[in-house]
Design an enzyme around this catalytic site. Structure first.
Site, PDB file in Angstrom:
ATOM      1  N   THR A 119       7.895   1.294   5.598  1.00  0.00           N
ATOM      2  CA  THR A 119       7.717   2.071   4.671  1.00  0.00           C
ATOM      3  C   THR A 119       6.978   3.186   3.947  1.00  0.00           C
ATOM      4  O   THR A 119       5.489   3.364   4.701  1.00  0.00           O
ATOM      5  CB  THR A 119       7.808   1.180   3.140  1.00  0.00           C
ATOM      6  OG1 THR A 119       7.107   1.196   1.963  1.00  0.00           O
ATOM      7  CG2 THR A 119       6.233  -0.063   3.548  1.00  0.00           C
ATOM      8  N   TYR A 143       1.893  -5.325  -1.029  1.00  0.00           N
ATOM      9  CA  TYR A 143       3.178  -5.131  -0.180  1.00  0.00           C
ATOM     10  C   TYR A 143       3.040  -3.963   1.482  1.00  0.00           C
ATOM     11  O   TYR A 143       3.040  -4.394   1.620  1.00  0.00           O
ATOM     12  CB  TYR A 143       4.211  -3.882  -1.212  1.00  0.00           C
ATOM     13  CG  TYR A 143       5.755  -3.516  -0.122  1.00  0.00           C
ATOM     14  CD1 TYR A 143       6.653  -4.339   0.044  1.00  0.00           C
ATOM     15  CD2 TYR A 143       5.781  -2.212  -0.641  1.00  0.00           C
ATOM     16  CE1 TYR A 143       7.862  -4.140   0.663  1.00  0.00           C
ATOM     17  CE2 TYR A 143       6.781  -1.420   0.271  1.00  0.00           C
ATOM     18  CZ  TYR A 143       7.573  -2.595   0.893  1.00  0.00           C
ATOM     19  OH  TYR A 143       9.161  -2.364   1.657  1.00  0.00           O
TER      20      TYR A 143
HETATM   21  N1  UFG Z   1      10.052   3.712 -12.490  1.00  0.00           N
HETATM   22  C1  UFG Z   1      10.326   3.953 -13.772  1.00  0.00           C
HETATM   23  N2  UFG Z   1      10.735   2.634 -14.576  1.00  0.00           N
HETATM   24  C2  UFG Z   1      11.665   2.054 -13.966  1.00  0.00           C
HETATM   25  C3  UFG Z   1      11.679   1.575 -12.542  1.00  0.00           C
HETATM   26  C4  UFG Z   1      11.059   2.517 -12.053  1.00  0.00           C
HETATM   27  O1  UFG Z   1       9.474   4.500 -14.554  1.00  0.00           O
HETATM   28  O2  UFG Z   1      12.585   0.793 -14.533  1.00  0.00           O
HETATM   29  C5  UFG Z   1       9.632   4.240 -11.917  1.00  0.00           C
HETATM   30  C6  UFG Z   1       8.065   3.765 -10.933  1.00  0.00           C
HETATM   31  O3  UFG Z   1       7.119   3.668 -11.990  1.00  0.00           O
HETATM   32  C7  UFG Z   1       8.562   4.977  -9.954  1.00  0.00           C
HETATM   33  C8  UFG Z   1       9.970   5.056  -9.851  1.00  0.00           C
HETATM   34  O4  UFG Z   1      11.145   5.038 -11.386  1.00  0.00           O
HETATM   35  O5  UFG Z   1       7.483   5.451 -10.450  1.00  0.00           O
HETATM   36  C9  UFG Z   1      10.025   4.699  -8.623  1.00  0.00           C
HETATM   37  O6  UFG Z   1       9.708   3.400  -8.904  1.00  0.00           O
HETATM   38  P1  UFG Z   1      10.802   2.108  -7.783  1.00  0.00           P
HETATM   39  O7  UFG Z   1      10.561   0.476  -7.814  1.00  0.00           O
HETATM   40  O8  UFG Z   1      12.541   2.452  -7.811  1.00  0.00           O
HETATM   41  O9  UFG Z   1      10.393   2.618  -6.762  1.00  0.00           O
HETATM   42  P2  UFG Z   1       8.879   2.245  -5.868  1.00  0.00           P
HETATM   43  O10 UFG Z   1       8.500   4.087  -5.949  1.00  0.00           O
HETATM   44  O11 UFG Z   1       7.985   1.239  -6.597  1.00  0.00           O
HETATM   45  O12 UFG Z   1       9.456   1.789  -3.903  1.00  0.00           O
HETATM   46  C10 UFG Z   1       9.917   2.421  -2.925  1.00  0.00           C
HETATM   47  C11 UFG Z   1      10.994   1.115  -2.608  1.00  0.00           C
HETATM   48  C12 UFG Z   1       9.418   0.772  -1.496  1.00  0.00           C
HETATM   49  C13 UFG Z   1       8.630   1.623  -1.012  1.00  0.00           C
HETATM   50  C14 UFG Z   1       8.130   2.267  -2.124  1.00  0.00           C
HETATM   51  C15 UFG Z   1       6.664   3.146  -1.336  1.00  0.00           C
HETATM   52  O13 UFG Z   1      11.181   0.059  -2.987  1.00  0.00           O
HETATM   53  O14 UFG Z   1      10.014  -0.351  -0.729  1.00  0.00           O
HETATM   54  O15 UFG Z   1       9.160   3.606  -3.226  1.00  0.00           O
HETATM   55  O16 UFG Z   1       6.584   4.341  -2.827  1.00  0.00           O
HETATM   56  F1  UFG Z   1       7.757   1.546  -0.147  1.00  0.00           F
END
Ligand code: UFG
Length: 324
Positions: A119, A143
């Site tokens: 990841t 994670y």
């Molecule tokens: N976000 C919002 N509102 C929501 C959901 C997400 O504003 O309801 C934002 C988050 O704060 C973040 C962005 O959207 O800034 C992306 O969030 P995600 O939850 O879609 O994805 P992440 O970046 O947290 O996680 C993903 C993968 C992980 C990986 C990671 C790398 O799910 O497995 O990218 O940072 F490790």
């Protein structure tokens, strides 16, 4: 080629897309999944399905032997950054401890090719973007740390075993199979595109932006969204590379450009033709301001060419899956 490929976690979102890609390529596929988050109906009909835990050494040994598996792909694990702060030990148990038991069993069984789902979270908050594989690894969540621990264990194990590995570091995976044979299913969605298409589909009243005071042009976080089927192609290529005698490798999987949370939400509204309320909330723990991949290595070493590098296309497929 008659040898089978074991896909651990092949009933999950990414694993099932890779299982489809391998079955489409005529490979014999065995899926091992405990169905804790995966779904039986996402497993391709052409694959053999076995319900069980990757940490169950006897079961894994038997499955590898019975099906004559020479290679495997490992997707099983826990994947939600924010949740990993609330329950760090289950993350270490599922991703690192069970992963290690699985790795030991597979190496002892003489598995030659091991493709690991790593990841972008291993980088934490990178100093420079796009981030390349040589960047300092400073994961900022349980994670990310639990995933990196197994990546390191895998690399160490392959130094002394006849196993070669590919660790693919995913950026933000989204979208669904073009024929809607699989897509993202989670009882409690946490990923941005999944939540936004649920809101567009009327399955939730609206959504919240987690922070708009980041050092980015519109203040919201930037991510590199990759279509799940382009990611599946990268796995097929990584396996072919190892099977052709290629060296172990670690490679980023992303498109090399990012979109902000606000841009994604606007795109979901435009593509779906639906409006929904969007509130503003505080920052979410463990979110780096921006993450964009340098995926030159994936292109150079595996000949990977993205075919779906189009945010609207990604969102359209996610919305179609959501409203299927
Ligand atoms: N976000 C919002 N509102 C929501 C959901 C997400 O504003 O309801 C934002 C988050 O704060 C973040 C962005 O959207 O800034 C992306 O969030 P995600 O939850 O879609 O994805 P992440 O970046 O947290 O996680 C993903 C993968 C992980 C990986 C990671 C790398 O799910 O497995 O990218 O940072 F490790």
């Amino acid at each position: 080629m008659t040898t089978a490929i074991l896909i651990a976690g092949g009933a999950g979102y990414i694993g099932s897309h890779v299982a489809l890609a391998l079955c489409d390529a005529g490979r014999k596929v065995v899926v091992l999944d405990d169905l804790s988050t995966g779904r039986r109906d996402l497993v391709p009909a052409a694959a053999t399905f076995i319900e069980g835990d990757i940490g169950d050494r006897d079961l894994v040994r038997r499955v590898l032997a019975e099906h004559g598996c020479t290679g495997l792909m490992m997707f099983a694990g826990s994947i939600i950054v924010s949740e990993s702060f609330q329950m760090p030990l289950p993350y270490w148990r599922n991703n690192a401890a069970a992963g290690l038991a699985f790795l030991e069993t597979c190496v002892a069984a003489g598995i030659r090719h091991f493709v690991y789902s790593s990841t972008a979270a291993v980088y934490g908050t990178p100093d420079r973007l796009p981030v390349a594989e040589e960047a300092t690894l400073r994961p900022i969540s349980p994670y990310g740390r639990s995933k990196l621990a197994l990546e390191w264990a895998l690399a160490d194990a392959c130094e002394v075993a006849p196993t070669r590995f590919a660790a693919l570091r995913y950026f933000n995976v989204a979208g669904a199979d073009a024929d809607l044979r699989s897509g993202q299913v989670s009882p409690v969605a946490t990923h941005l595109i999944k939540i936004a298409v649920e809101a567009a589909a009327g399955k939730r009243d609206g959504m919240t932006v987690f922070g708009d005071d980041y050092p980015t042009p519109d203040g919201t976080c930037i991510r590199d969204y990759i279509h799940v089927s382009d990611l599946a192609d990268a796995h097929v290529l990584a396996l072919a590379h190892l099977e052709a005698g290629g060296d172990s490798l670690i490679a980023n999987c992303g498109y090399g450009h990012g979109f902000s949370v606000r841009e994604v939400i606007e795109a979901v509204k435009r593509v779906s033709g639906r409006d929904f309320p969007v509130g503003l909330g505080p920052r979410r723990r463990g979110d780096p301001p921006a993450l964009v991949a340098d995926s030159a290595r994936l292109k150079r070493m595996l000949g990977w060419t993205p075919k779906r590098d189009d945010l609207d296309l990604i969102i359209r497929s996610a919305f179609e899956w959501e409203t299927k």
